[in-house]
Design a protein around this motif. Structure first.
Motif, short mmCIF file in Angstrom:
data_model
loop_
_atom_site.label_atom_id
_atom_site.label_comp_id
_atom_site.label_asym_id
_atom_site.label_seq_id
_atom_site.Cartn_x
_atom_site.Cartn_y
_atom_site.Cartn_z
N LEU A 6 -60.44 -37.74 -45.10
CA LEU A 6 -60.16 -38.71 -44.03
C LEU A 6 -60.76 -40.08 -44.35
N LEU A 7 -61.71 -40.14 -45.27
CA LEU A 7 -62.32 -41.43 -45.62
C LEU A 7 -61.29 -42.42 -46.17
N PRO A 8 -60.42 -42.03 -47.11
CA PRO A 8 -59.38 -42.98 -47.54
C PRO A 8 -58.41 -43.34 -46.41
N TRP A 25 -43.74 -56.68 -34.31
CA TRP A 25 -42.92 -55.77 -35.10
C TRP A 25 -43.72 -55.03 -36.17
N THR A 26 -44.78 -55.64 -36.64
CA THR A 26 -45.56 -55.00 -37.71
C THR A 26 -46.55 -53.97 -37.18
N LEU A 27 -46.61 -53.78 -35.88
CA LEU A 27 -47.45 -52.72 -35.33
C LEU A 27 -47.00 -51.34 -35.80
N VAL A 28 -45.77 -51.25 -36.25
CA VAL A 28 -45.25 -49.99 -36.75
C VAL A 28 -46.02 -49.53 -37.99
N ILE A 29 -46.62 -50.46 -38.70
CA ILE A 29 -47.40 -50.13 -39.90
C ILE A 29 -48.57 -49.19 -39.57
N LEU A 30 -49.05 -49.25 -38.33
CA LEU A 30 -50.16 -48.38 -37.94
C LEU A 30 -49.78 -46.90 -37.94
N VAL A 31 -48.50 -46.62 -38.04
CA VAL A 31 -48.06 -45.22 -38.09
C VAL A 31 -48.47 -44.58 -39.41
N LEU A 32 -48.56 -45.36 -40.49
CA LEU A 32 -48.91 -44.81 -41.80
C LEU A 32 -50.27 -44.11 -41.80
N PRO A 33 -51.35 -44.75 -41.32
CA PRO A 33 -52.62 -44.02 -41.28
C PRO A 33 -52.59 -42.81 -40.36
N LEU A 35 -49.99 -40.82 -39.82
CA LEU A 35 -49.31 -39.76 -40.56
C LEU A 35 -50.22 -39.17 -41.64
N ALA A 36 -50.96 -40.03 -42.31
CA ALA A 36 -51.89 -39.55 -43.34
C ALA A 36 -52.98 -38.68 -42.72
N GLN A 56 -48.09 -26.84 -42.79
CA GLN A 56 -47.69 -28.19 -43.14
C GLN A 56 -47.80 -29.03 -41.88
N VAL A 57 -47.47 -30.30 -41.95
CA VAL A 57 -47.68 -31.20 -40.81
C VAL A 57 -46.91 -30.72 -39.58
N LEU A 58 -45.67 -30.36 -39.72
CA LEU A 58 -44.85 -30.01 -38.55
C LEU A 58 -44.53 -28.53 -38.43
N ALA A 59 -44.87 -27.73 -39.39
CA ALA A 59 -44.50 -26.31 -39.34
C ALA A 59 -45.54 -25.47 -40.07
N SER A 60 -45.45 -24.18 -39.83
CA SER A 60 -46.27 -23.24 -40.59
C SER A 60 -45.45 -21.98 -40.80
N ARG A 61 -45.78 -21.28 -41.85
CA ARG A 61 -45.06 -20.04 -42.16
C ARG A 61 -46.05 -19.02 -42.71
#
Length: 114
Positions: A6-8, A25-33, A35-36, A56-61
């Motif tokens: 989580l440090l990076p 409009w550039t507030l969308v860039i905050l989605v990248l961290p 998602l990470a 995984q992020v959205l599913a598991s099996r």
């Protein structure tokens, strides 16, 4: 996955804040961290007596031990679980170097490599 990954993500958040503040409009860039961080917190593998669960992020099996045919080593030393039905499931956080630990956690169901 270790929580130190989580440090990076925090560093990425600090780096994108000036860009995100440039215009509405550039507030969308905050989605990248975000998602990470979701990937670091969610992706992983759980080995239990019932089988192996790949998260995984959205599913598991979950693959029960009796449905696990083997483990395939793919490109970049990535691991794939191969089921008896012939399907393959990518293991997101394990590599070839993790096979001895996986064999140990499996309780002998996965043979230790020499």
């Amino acid at each position: 996955m270790s929580r130190t990954a989580l440090l990076p993500v925090v560093l990425l958040l600090v780096c994108v804040i000036p860009f995100a503040a440039a215009s509405p409009w550039t507030l969308v860039i905050l989605v990248l961290p975000l998602l990470a961080a979701a990937y670091v917190l969610r992706a992983g593998v759980d080995v239990t007596d019932e089988g192996i669960t790949v998260r995984q992020v959205l599913a598991s099996r979950t693959v029960p031990w009796d449905e696990l045919a083997g483990i395939r080593i793919g490109d970049r030393r990535r691991l794939w679980l191969v089921t008896t039905a012939g399907t393959e499931i990518a293991v997101p956080v394990l590599r070839v170097g993790d096979l001895p630990r996986l064999a140990e956690l499996s309780g002998g169901r996965i043979p230790a490599t020499q």
